[in-house]
Design a protein around this motif. Sequence first.
Motif, PDB file in Angstrom:
ATOM      1  N   PRO A 233      -1.441  -0.747  -8.391  1.00  0.00           N
ATOM      2  CA  PRO A 233      -2.510   0.143  -7.940  1.00  0.00           C
ATOM      3  C   PRO A 233      -2.393   1.475  -8.673  1.00  0.00           C
ATOM      4  N   ASP A 234      -3.382   2.352  -8.467  1.00  0.00           N
ATOM      5  CA  ASP A 234      -3.281   3.665  -9.121  1.00  0.00           C
ATOM      6  C   ASP A 234      -2.158   4.465  -8.467  1.00  0.00           C
TER       7      ASP A 234
ATOM      8  N   GLU B 182      -2.350   5.522  -4.746  1.00  0.00           N
ATOM      9  CA  GLU B 182      -2.130   4.432  -3.796  1.00  0.00           C
ATOM     10  C   GLU B 182      -0.663   3.991  -3.797  1.00  0.00           C
ATOM     11  N   GLN B 183      -0.028   4.064  -4.959  1.00  0.00           N
ATOM     12  CA  GLN B 183       1.407   3.766  -5.014  1.00  0.00           C
ATOM     13  C   GLN B 183       2.177   4.717  -4.097  1.00  0.00           C
TER      14      GLN B 183
ATOM     15  N   THR C  96       2.203  -6.115  -2.530  1.00  0.00           N
ATOM     16  CA  THR C  96       1.319  -7.113  -3.148  1.00  0.00           C
ATOM     17  C   THR C  96      -0.109  -7.015  -2.620  1.00  0.00           C
ATOM     18  N   GLY C  97      -0.370  -5.954  -1.857  1.00  0.00           N
ATOM     19  CA  GLY C  97      -1.728  -5.703  -1.393  1.00  0.00           C
ATOM     20  C   GLY C  97      -2.228  -6.657  -0.324  1.00  0.00           C
TER      21      GLY C  97
ATOM     22  N   ASP D 150      -3.601  -3.759   4.694  1.00  0.00           N
ATOM     23  CA  ASP D 150      -4.200  -2.432   4.556  1.00  0.00           C
ATOM     24  C   ASP D 150      -3.309  -1.463   5.297  1.00  0.00           C
TER      25      ASP D 150
END
Length: 280
Positions: free
Chosen positions: A2-3, A6-7, A262-263, A266
């Motif tokens: 992620p960007d 978000e990290q 790993t997304g 949420d």
Amino acid sequence: LPDIDEQREIVTFLDRETDRIDQLISSKQSAFHLLEAQKLAITFAALAGDGSGVRTMSGLDWLPEIPSHWSVAPVYSRYKVQLGKMLDSARIAGTSLKPYLRNQDVQWDRVNTEDLPSMDFDVGDCAKFSLKVGDLLVCEGGDIGRTALWHGEVEECYFQKAVHRLRPRSQQDYPRFMHYLMYVASKLGVFLADSNPNTIPHLTAEKLRRQRLPFPTRDEQYAIASKLDFRWKQIEGLRDRIKAGIAAAQEYRSALISAAVTGQIDISTYRPPEAAAACL
């Protein structure tokens, strides 16, 4: 990946959540060790006669007072002590192979009988190194004095050097009581006294035979051991629940990290699932 923003959010989330889980695990581990201390305290009190009746000095550094009608005697006067057979791989002919117990097979109050090794025991060995129900198995090294009672889990079984067999000389002694004596003596470091600091500590047969211990009557030994069996079962039940809770928390921690990086979740709306919340 992620960007970067978000990290950072994921890292902040995981730092917060894993810290909470780690604190929980730490508190459960502390409770686990406290139960072990409680088990030792309860056992010690029972073996000291629970402070009841007329007391007398025992002459033992680790157990100063005992009921006056109890006796203090060396182990050899109450139990036969036999060290196991020396393993000699070069001399295993395979003509009279029998299963035997090693040091690692003897745990506190439990004997492993799965996948036991075998070596030759001739007729003389069978008479000398056989086990029968009621024998006590005592570790010579490692966790010195670690003891378990043999219940005949294997029909014919023997024991290797590094394990002592204690067998009562008469009906005046109850082996289960002796198991609890060995537990307290081991935990209090009694068998380490006078050990050479330059060598690996071990409990020789001669040292075990000379060790002086308190002995009440057979009926009292049975009553004390039965009481401790009940209390130990209670404590072990609590310890098993704590161990299960620790394992569940560790599993949840790993799963949470994996899901976050790993997304799969949420993190802005995440709430622990019901099963995880129960262990937390």
